[in-house]
Design a protein around this motif. Sequence first.
Motif, mmCIF file in Angstrom:
data_model
loop_
_atom_site.group_PDB
_atom_site.id
_atom_site.type_symbol
_atom_site.label_atom_id
_atom_site.label_comp_id
_atom_site.label_asym_id
_atom_site.label_seq_id
_atom_site.Cartn_x
_atom_site.Cartn_y
_atom_site.Cartn_z
ATOM 1 N N TYR A 149 0.811 -1.223 0.000
ATOM 2 C CA TYR A 149 0.000 0.000 0.000
ATOM 3 C C TYR A 149 0.849 1.280 0.000
ATOM 4 O O TYR A 149 0.571 2.225 -0.739
ATOM 5 N N ASP A 150 1.899 1.319 0.829
ATOM 6 C CA ASP A 150 2.695 2.548 0.900
ATOM 7 C C ASP A 150 3.372 2.832 -0.442
ATOM 8 O O ASP A 150 3.450 3.978 -0.888
ATOM 9 N N GLU A 151 3.819 1.778 -1.090
ATOM 10 C CA GLU A 151 4.428 1.930 -2.407
ATOM 11 C C GLU A 151 3.370 2.397 -3.426
ATOM 12 O O GLU A 151 3.632 3.242 -4.284
ATOM 13 N N PHE A 152 2.184 1.865 -3.298
ATOM 14 C CA PHE A 152 1.084 2.259 -4.185
ATOM 15 C C PHE A 152 0.763 3.749 -4.031
ATOM 16 O O PHE A 152 0.521 4.447 -5.019
ATOM 17 N N LEU A 153 0.800 4.232 -2.782
ATOM 18 C CA LEU A 153 0.532 5.658 -2.573
ATOM 19 C C LEU A 153 1.570 6.515 -3.290
ATOM 20 O O LEU A 153 1.264 7.585 -3.805
ATOM 21 N N LEU A 154 2.804 6.045 -3.315
ATOM 22 C CA LEU A 154 3.858 6.824 -3.967
ATOM 23 C C LEU A 154 3.745 6.764 -5.484
ATOM 24 O O LEU A 154 3.885 7.752 -6.175
ATOM 25 N N GLN A 155 3.462 5.570 -6.009
ATOM 26 C CA GLN A 155 3.502 5.390 -7.471
ATOM 27 C C GLN A 155 2.145 5.528 -8.148
ATOM 28 O O GLN A 155 2.080 5.752 -9.349
ATOM 29 N N GLY A 156 1.070 5.305 -7.393
ATOM 30 C CA GLY A 156 -0.258 5.359 -8.001
ATOM 31 C C GLY A 156 -0.516 4.165 -8.904
ATOM 32 O O GLY A 156 0.153 3.122 -8.817
ATOM 33 N N PHE A 157 -1.458 4.328 -9.834
ATOM 34 C CA PHE A 157 -1.919 3.219 -10.669
ATOM 35 C C PHE A 157 -0.810 2.494 -11.450
ATOM 36 O O PHE A 157 -0.874 1.273 -11.607
ATOM 37 N N PRO A 158 0.223 3.208 -11.945
ATOM 38 C CA PRO A 158 1.250 2.490 -12.718
ATOM 39 C C PRO A 158 1.848 1.290 -11.973
ATOM 40 O O PRO A 158 2.240 0.304 -12.601
ATOM 41 N N ASN A 189 -26.796 4.829 -21.981
ATOM 42 C CA ASN A 189 -26.267 3.510 -22.344
ATOM 43 C C ASN A 189 -25.733 3.607 -23.753
ATOM 44 O O ASN A 189 -26.446 4.089 -24.628
ATOM 45 N N PHE A 190 -24.512 3.163 -24.005
ATOM 46 C CA PHE A 190 -24.045 3.166 -25.392
ATOM 47 C C PHE A 190 -23.014 2.065 -25.602
ATOM 48 O O PHE A 190 -22.436 1.562 -24.643
ATOM 49 N N ASN A 191 -22.810 1.703 -26.884
ATOM 50 C CA ASN A 191 -21.826 0.676 -27.199
ATOM 51 C C ASN A 191 -20.504 1.324 -27.616
ATOM 52 O O ASN A 191 -20.501 2.399 -28.217
ATOM 53 N N ALA A 192 -19.411 0.659 -27.284
ATOM 54 C CA ALA A 192 -18.094 1.194 -27.640
ATOM 55 C C ALA A 192 -17.093 0.044 -27.613
ATOM 56 O O ALA A 192 -17.411 -1.038 -27.119
ATOM 57 N N VAL A 193 -15.892 0.300 -28.130
ATOM 58 C CA VAL A 193 -14.826 -0.691 -27.972
ATOM 59 C C VAL A 193 -13.951 -0.236 -26.806
ATOM 60 O O VAL A 193 -13.541 0.926 -26.743
ATOM 61 N N ALA A 194 -13.720 -1.145 -25.860
ATOM 62 C CA ALA A 194 -12.844 -0.830 -24.720
ATOM 63 C C ALA A 194 -11.406 -0.959 -25.220
ATOM 64 O O ALA A 194 -10.908 -2.071 -25.404
ATOM 65 N N GLU A 195 -10.752 0.166 -25.513
ATOM 66 C CA GLU A 195 -9.440 0.125 -26.170
ATOM 67 C C GLU A 195 -8.296 -0.226 -25.220
ATOM 68 O O GLU A 195 -7.512 -1.104 -25.499
ATOM 69 N N SER A 196 -8.220 0.522 -24.108
ATOM 70 C CA SER A 196 -7.074 0.296 -23.214
ATOM 71 C C SER A 196 -7.318 0.952 -21.865
ATOM 72 O O SER A 196 -8.263 1.726 -21.696
ATOM 73 N N ILE A 197 -6.446 0.629 -20.929
ATOM 74 C CA ILE A 197 -6.473 1.272 -19.615
ATOM 75 C C ILE A 197 -5.290 2.238 -19.587
ATOM 76 O O ILE A 197 -4.165 1.864 -19.931
ATOM 77 N N LEU A 198 -5.539 3.472 -19.182
ATOM 78 C CA LEU A 198 -4.466 4.470 -19.179
ATOM 79 C C LEU A 198 -3.738 4.487 -17.834
ATOM 80 O O LEU A 198 -4.163 3.842 -16.877
ATOM 81 N N ASP A 199 -2.665 5.277 -17.771
ATOM 82 C CA ASP A 199 -1.825 5.300 -16.567
ATOM 83 C C ASP A 199 -2.540 5.821 -15.332
ATOM 84 O O ASP A 199 -2.082 5.621 -14.215
ATOM 85 N N ASP A 200 -3.652 6.532 -15.533
ATOM 86 C CA ASP A 200 -4.400 7.008 -14.358
ATOM 87 C C ASP A 200 -5.557 6.069 -14.021
ATOM 88 O O ASP A 200 -6.403 6.395 -13.201
ATOM 89 N N GLY A 201 -5.613 4.914 -14.685
ATOM 90 C CA GLY A 201 -6.657 3.923 -14.378
ATOM 91 C C GLY A 201 -7.943 4.133 -15.152
ATOM 92 O O GLY A 201 -8.864 3.330 -15.057
ATOM 93 N N SER A 202 -8.019 5.224 -15.934
ATOM 94 C CA SER A 202 -9.256 5.450 -16.691
ATOM 95 C C SER A 202 -9.311 4.505 -17.906
ATOM 96 O O SER A 202 -8.303 3.930 -18.319
ATOM 97 N N LEU A 203 -10.518 4.376 -18.454
ATOM 98 C CA LEU A 203 -10.731 3.458 -19.582
ATOM 99 C C LEU A 203 -10.837 4.265 -20.866
ATOM 100 O O LEU A 203 -11.660 5.179 -20.972
ATOM 101 N N ARG A 204 -9.966 3.927 -21.846
ATOM 102 C CA ARG A 204 -10.031 4.603 -23.142
ATOM 103 C C ARG A 204 -10.963 3.802 -24.037
ATOM 104 O O ARG A 204 -10.760 2.598 -24.237
ATOM 105 N N ILE A 205 -11.998 4.469 -24.538
ATOM 106 C CA ILE A 205 -12.958 3.755 -25.382
ATOM 107 C C ILE A 205 -13.024 4.410 -26.762
ATOM 108 O O ILE A 205 -12.648 5.583 -26.932
ATOM 109 N N LYS A 206 -13.505 3.642 -27.726
ATOM 110 C CA LYS A 206 -13.657 4.164 -29.089
ATOM 111 C C LYS A 206 -15.122 4.018 -29.475
ATOM 112 O O LYS A 206 -15.682 2.909 -29.418
#
Length: 245
Positions: free
Chosen positions: A178-187, A212-229
């Motif tokens: 956990y302490d390491e996670f606080l320092l580095q975050g999602f990466p 509600n909508f359809n999309a392609v789940a492209e990737s997860i970014l360094d901040d943990g968010s989901l990139r969709i198309k």
Amino acid sequence: MKNINFINFEELPSTNTYALTNIDNLSDKTVIVANIQKRGKGRLGRVWISDNPENLYFTIVLKSPKNLKVKLPFVNPTQYMAVIICETLESYGVKPQIKWPNDVLVDGKKISGILAEAFIKADDLPRIVLGVGVNLNSTPEEIEKIDQKATSLNLELNKKIDKKLFLDKLLENFFEKYDEFLLQGFPLIKEDYIQRSPFIGKEVTISSLNSNFNAVAESILDDGSLRIKIGDEFKNLNAGDLTLI
Ligand code: BTN
């Protein structure tokens, strides 16, 4: 475990509500456990059925240390917790998956949910309460009552699960990094998270509070968010619910 306070209750309305109400008096890393909850809360305003004392309902109080560069609400503690729950389940021999942002599934069925709630006052350090429910010993009838596909560890393994042992393993794993996670975050956990995220690259339906909508789940970014198309357009999501098409 050092520096960890436990508070155990036979019954509470909700361990998250208790933690939020008493946050001023609770120290960082306090773990609140209830055998049953009368008003268990799920994500997006849902109810978390919490009347089986052999299942797990707990909340961890997390307060940002003063010298932290990245403040707590922005470092995705629910996603960190999802990875920790997966690792704990894997030690029992099942193969869990994460459905963004933080549902834990086994065989496409939900086994654990996480609900973070923040307590933010101006000029104050961020504090969050991180609530976790894990189906450890549900009956098939209890699983039937859940309004989405669900399962429980005992049903996957055909044996009763020792709740205390499971919680001890989970918390040990959580606080170890956990302490390491606080320092580095999602990466710090990005690879562990992606490795368990089967929906990436697939077409999904996204439900948010009002659409509600359809999309392609492209990737997860360094901040943990989901990139969709969606069509030719890209968007980054911070909240929502996914269903595989
Ligand atoms: C979800 O909907 O997936 C999140 C469920 C979170 C349930 C846990 S049980 C312990 C804690 N207290 C609550 O009221 N909710 C969380």
